[in-house]
Every structure is written in C-alpha cells, then in structure tokens.
Design an enzyme around this catalytic site. Structure first.
Site, short mmCIF file in Angstrom:
data_model
loop_
_atom_site.label_atom_id
_atom_site.label_comp_id
_atom_site.label_asym_id
_atom_site.label_seq_id
_atom_site.Cartn_x
_atom_site.Cartn_y
_atom_site.Cartn_z
N ASP A 19 0.88 -1.16 0.00
CA ASP A 19 0.00 0.00 0.00
C ASP A 19 0.93 1.22 0.00
O ASP A 19 2.11 1.11 0.34
CB ASP A 19 -0.89 -0.04 1.25
N ASP A 21 0.11 5.11 1.07
CA ASP A 21 0.00 6.00 2.23
C ASP A 21 -0.14 5.16 3.50
O ASP A 21 -1.05 4.36 3.64
CB ASP A 21 -1.21 6.93 2.07
#
Length: 177
Positions: A19, A21
């Site tokens: 992922d 952020d």
C-alpha cells in the site's frame, strides 16, 4: 474468461504488494501534493531488500481524494513520480503501480462509482498478477488497514498489517534470506 494464474510458467517470481499511504510514506490523510510526502522510515531499504530478493515490487493504492475533489489525477501522478524518484535516488525500484481513484460517495461524477479495484476488493492486485508473471503462492501484501489485508485474501495471497514505524524492520522476517 482467461485464467489469471496459468498452471505453469517457468519465469514466475514472487511479488510484494505495498500500500502507499501509511506504508511507503506517512499517511497524513489525502496525500495529494508533493509537499506533503514524508517517506516512512526504512521505506527505501525495504524496497531495496525486495529488489535484491528478486521479487516484483508493486504498489496498490486507493486514492479516493481524487473522487472527493481534494486533488487531481495530475496531482496523484506528481506524488507518485516524486515517491518513485526518492526511492530510485536510494537505489530502490518500484516495478509497477495501480491506483483506484473511484469512490461510491465521491463528489466528482466521473469518479463516483463502486470499482472492483477499490480495496478491500482485489482488482488492482489481480490485474498486476495477470500482467506480470507472478507466483501468488510466494507473494504477499503489506498494508496499514484491514481493507488492504482483506484485498490480499480476496486475491489469494497473504496479507500483513503494518503498524507503522520502520518498514524494513517489519519486512525483514517476511522475506526468506
């Protein structure tokens, strides 16, 4: 329908799906401007470690800030390029990235819908697995939210919940020596 995981491919490699952020960079909420990018401690070292292991490095990121009108796709691409450049400057390489700019409650009509790419759905992951010779049995995802881990499970790979801190220290026990 084409099988996204053909029975045998000699060139299959494991992949680590990250992922963005909250894993590669700090999540301050809707990081849509280059000025807001602060890399996570150990991010470049972790990506270098994955590169050295011969695994693909993929980023899969929900970007509902686009659907909400908080930043544009051009802003997203600027941030993406900045992060890739910061990593490359430290000898780390992202092989590919997928993003989902859609959200069913978005304020912009063009991006207001329920996409199969939006985590916890697996669309971004399965698209990458169909586009590259990925060995799903030896692949995994690192995310900072339950929806990331749910997307990994839906795609048939292992998911690990990153609590923050040093990404390389978290990754180290997950990769074989």
């Amino acid at each position: 329908m084409r099988d996204p995981f053909p029975a045998f491919r000699a060139d299959r490699r494991p992949a680590v799906f990250l992922d963005r952020d909250g894993v590669l960079n700090e999540d301050f909420g809707y990081v849509g401007k280059v000025e807001r990018v602060v890399m996570m401690p150990g991010a470049a070292a972790a990506v270098r470690r994955i590169n050295a292991a011969g695994h693909f490095v993929f980023v899969v990121t929900n970007q509902s800030g686009i659907a909400r009108g908080l930043y544009s796709e051009a802003d997203y691409f600027a941030v993406r390029g900045h992060i890739h450049a910061l990593l490359a400057g430290q000898g780390a390489r992202i092989d590919a990235e997928r993003y989902c700019p859609f959200h069913p409650e978005g304020t912009l009509d063009a991006f207001r819908h329920d996409s199969p790419w939006r985590k916890p759905r697996p669309g971004m992951i399965t698209d990458l697995m169909a586009s590259f010779p990925v060995d799903p049995k030896r692949s995994f995802l690192i995310g900072d939210k339950a929806s990331d881990v749910e997307a990994a499970a839906a795609a048939g790979i292992c998911g690990h919940l990153f609590p923050g801190g040093d990404l390389d220290a978290f990754l180290r026990p997950l990769l074989p020596p």
